[in-house]
Design a protein around this motif. Structure first.
Motif, short mmCIF file in Angstrom:
data_model
loop_
_atom_site.label_atom_id
_atom_site.label_comp_id
_atom_site.label_asym_id
_atom_site.label_seq_id
_atom_site.Cartn_x
_atom_site.Cartn_y
_atom_site.Cartn_z
N HIS A 35 0.89 -1.34 0.24
CA HIS A 35 0.31 0.24 0.36
C HIS A 35 1.21 1.42 0.41
O HIS A 35 1.74 1.19 0.83
CB HIS A 35 -1.28 -0.48 0.64
CG HIS A 35 -1.76 1.28 1.15
ND1 HIS A 35 -2.80 1.51 0.18
CD2 HIS A 35 -2.06 2.34 2.47
CE1 HIS A 35 -3.47 2.65 0.22
NE2 HIS A 35 -2.75 2.64 1.64
N LEU A 36 0.54 2.04 -1.06
CA LEU A 36 1.21 3.26 -1.03
C LEU A 36 0.50 4.36 -1.22
O LEU A 36 -0.45 4.77 -0.74
CB LEU A 36 1.91 3.52 -2.14
CG LEU A 36 2.94 5.13 -3.09
CD1 LEU A 36 3.68 4.76 -1.86
CD2 LEU A 36 2.81 4.78 -4.42
N PHE A 37 0.82 5.74 -0.08
CA PHE A 37 0.01 6.52 0.41
C PHE A 37 0.62 7.90 0.53
O PHE A 37 2.00 7.61 0.95
CB PHE A 37 -0.81 6.78 1.92
CG PHE A 37 -0.03 5.81 2.42
CD1 PHE A 37 0.58 6.93 3.93
CD2 PHE A 37 0.54 4.57 3.07
CE1 PHE A 37 1.28 6.85 4.79
CE2 PHE A 37 0.73 4.47 3.81
CZ PHE A 37 1.15 5.28 5.00
N LEU A 38 0.72 8.75 0.30
CA LEU A 38 1.85 10.49 -0.36
C LEU A 38 1.18 10.58 1.56
O LEU A 38 0.79 10.68 1.96
CB LEU A 38 1.11 11.34 -1.13
CG LEU A 38 1.26 10.37 -2.71
CD1 LEU A 38 1.03 11.55 -3.56
CD2 LEU A 38 2.65 10.13 -2.96
N GLU A 39 2.27 11.75 1.25
CA GLU A 39 2.33 12.90 2.72
C GLU A 39 2.19 14.21 2.51
O GLU A 39 2.60 14.19 0.92
CB GLU A 39 3.41 11.91 4.03
CG GLU A 39 4.16 10.76 4.06
CD GLU A 39 2.96 10.22 5.38
OE1 GLU A 39 2.31 10.87 5.60
OE2 GLU A 39 3.07 8.96 5.85
N LYS A 40 2.19 14.63 3.20
CA LYS A 40 1.70 16.27 3.54
C LYS A 40 3.65 17.01 3.39
O LYS A 40 3.80 18.15 2.33
CB LYS A 40 1.01 17.28 3.82
CG LYS A 40 -0.60 15.97 4.31
CD LYS A 40 -0.98 17.02 5.81
CE LYS A 40 -2.20 16.79 5.36
NZ LYS A 40 -3.52 16.84 6.55
N ASP A 41 4.27 15.84 3.50
CA ASP A 41 5.66 16.91 3.67
C ASP A 41 6.37 16.55 2.20
O ASP A 41 7.58 16.72 2.44
CB ASP A 41 6.31 16.39 4.86
CG ASP A 41 6.52 15.08 4.65
OD1 ASP A 41 5.49 14.16 3.80
OD2 ASP A 41 7.36 14.45 5.89
N ASN A 42 5.54 16.00 0.88
CA ASN A 42 6.30 15.93 -0.30
C ASN A 42 7.40 14.37 -0.66
O ASN A 42 8.02 14.14 -0.72
CB ASN A 42 7.94 16.57 -1.19
CG ASN A 42 6.83 18.12 -1.21
OD1 ASN A 42 5.53 17.55 -1.63
ND2 ASN A 42 6.79 19.22 -0.50
N SER A 43 6.49 13.59 1.17
CA SER A 43 6.61 12.35 1.49
C SER A 43 6.02 11.45 0.77
O SER A 43 4.99 11.52 0.68
CB SER A 43 7.91 12.30 2.43
OG SER A 43 6.69 12.25 3.20
N ALA A 44 6.25 9.78 0.52
CA ALA A 44 4.86 8.67 0.68
C ALA A 44 5.50 8.19 1.49
O ALA A 44 7.34 7.35 1.28
CB ALA A 44 5.46 8.57 -0.41
N THR A 45 5.05 6.68 1.82
CA THR A 45 5.13 6.00 2.85
C THR A 45 4.62 4.53 2.06
O THR A 45 3.47 4.67 1.39
CB THR A 45 4.39 5.58 3.99
OG1 THR A 45 5.01 7.42 4.61
CG2 THR A 45 4.65 4.90 4.92
N ILE A 46 5.96 3.65 1.84
CA ILE A 46 4.87 2.74 1.06
C ILE A 46 4.91 1.16 2.53
O ILE A 46 6.04 1.27 3.48
CB ILE A 46 6.06 2.19 0.25
CG1 ILE A 46 6.68 3.48 -0.74
CG2 ILE A 46 5.59 0.69 -0.36
CD1 ILE A 46 7.82 3.22 -2.15
N TYR A 47 4.00 0.41 2.38
CA TYR A 47 3.88 -0.26 3.38
C TYR A 47 4.17 -2.24 2.37
O TYR A 47 3.54 -1.68 1.47
CB TYR A 47 2.23 -0.21 4.54
CG TYR A 47 2.21 -1.42 4.73
CD1 TYR A 47 3.13 -0.76 6.18
CD2 TYR A 47 1.08 -2.46 5.02
CE1 TYR A 47 2.83 -2.81 6.61
CE2 TYR A 47 1.19 -3.70 4.98
CZ TYR A 47 1.60 -3.79 6.75
OH TYR A 47 1.20 -4.71 7.52
N LEU A 48 4.49 -2.09 3.08
CA LEU A 48 5.05 -3.99 2.70
C LEU A 48 4.67 -5.10 3.71
O LEU A 48 5.52 -4.76 4.34
CB LEU A 48 6.16 -3.92 1.94
CG LEU A 48 7.02 -2.75 0.65
CD1 LEU A 48 7.88 -3.13 0.48
CD2 LEU A 48 5.70 -3.18 -0.14
N GLU A 49 3.94 -5.81 2.42
CA GLU A 49 3.96 -7.71 3.92
C GLU A 49 4.99 -8.34 2.97
O GLU A 49 4.15 -8.57 1.28
CB GLU A 49 2.57 -7.94 4.24
CG GLU A 49 1.86 -6.83 4.46
CD GLU A 49 0.76 -7.39 5.85
OE1 GLU A 49 0.21 -8.79 5.56
OE2 GLU A 49 0.24 -6.54 6.11
#
Length: 218
Positions: A35-49
């Motif tokens: 699951h990939l989601f964008l943050e407000k600080d021009n970064s992104a978080t990728i969650y992986l199982e």
């Protein structure tokens, strides 16, 4: 070989996800959920199982040394934390009553070590409900769907049939007019009882075998 869940905070730019995926391939690791989601600080978080991980510490070090990566965190998987998922769709009053039964019953089983979570959405309209039923097939960890309304058929029934043919999701319907009750694995008149039976049908700590009562009405 082990199963792990990680979240990777990265600089937000095109190609980052493919770089991470390529790294998993390099280590012969299978990605079971992402699951990939964008943050407000021009970064992104990728969650992986992940599964087939030989050395999680070595993998985390390799990811942290990748140029776009800002931080890596190790977690328990969503299956371990939230467990099996039951979705309740339909009219507000019916959904609320089904949820009450399901949540109370899930609490009994979760105290004994189960992990069962309940998701709800009140909706009206054949098109909207059919879309919601179809989307259940794209939601991870769903074990049962409860259709809680006062009239369902047509396109909704078509999507229910697709779920049954493609996935092993238990379909429980409230007793109502419409062809949905002909497609459901189980038809239950009382909404609270429907919620209770949905949980019992998926819980390892329960003794309800849906196969023995399939196509019956209560």
């Amino acid at each position: 070989m082990g199963k792990f869940a990680i979240s990777i905070k990265t600089i937000e730019r095109p190609g980052v996800l493919s770089e991470i995926a390529a790294m998993m391939t390099l280590y012969n690791i299978n990605i079971t959920y992402t699951h990939l989601f964008l943050e407000k600080d021009n970064s992104a978080t990728i969650y992986l199982e992940l599964e087939d991980v030989e050395n999680i510490s070595e993998l985390i070090d390799a990811i942290e040394n990748s140029e776009p990566v800002l931080r890596v965190e190790l977690h328990r998987s969503l299956e371990e934390i939230y467990g099996k998922r039951i979705i309740i769709i339909g009219g507000g009053a019916q959904v609320a009553n089904v949820a009450m039964g399901a949540i109370n019953e899930a609490d009994r089983h979760n105290i004994r070590g189960e992990r069962i979570s309940i998701d709800t959405i009140p909706l009206v309209g054949e098109k909207e409900l059919a879309e919601a039923v179809s989307a259940v097939g794209r939601i991870p960890r769903v074990c049962a769907l409860v259709l809680a309304g006062s009239l369902m058929g047509g396109k909704i029934s078509e999507e229910v049939e697709k779920l049954q043919n493609e996935l092993s999701i238990i379909i429980i319907s409230l007793s109502m007019p419409g062809s949905v009750t002909e497609k459901a694995d189980l038809v239950v008149t009382d909404p609270v009882q429907a919620g209770v039976m949905a949980v019992m049908a998926v819980a390892d700590t329960a003794i309800l075998d849906i196969k023995k009562i399939r196509r019956k009405k209560f």
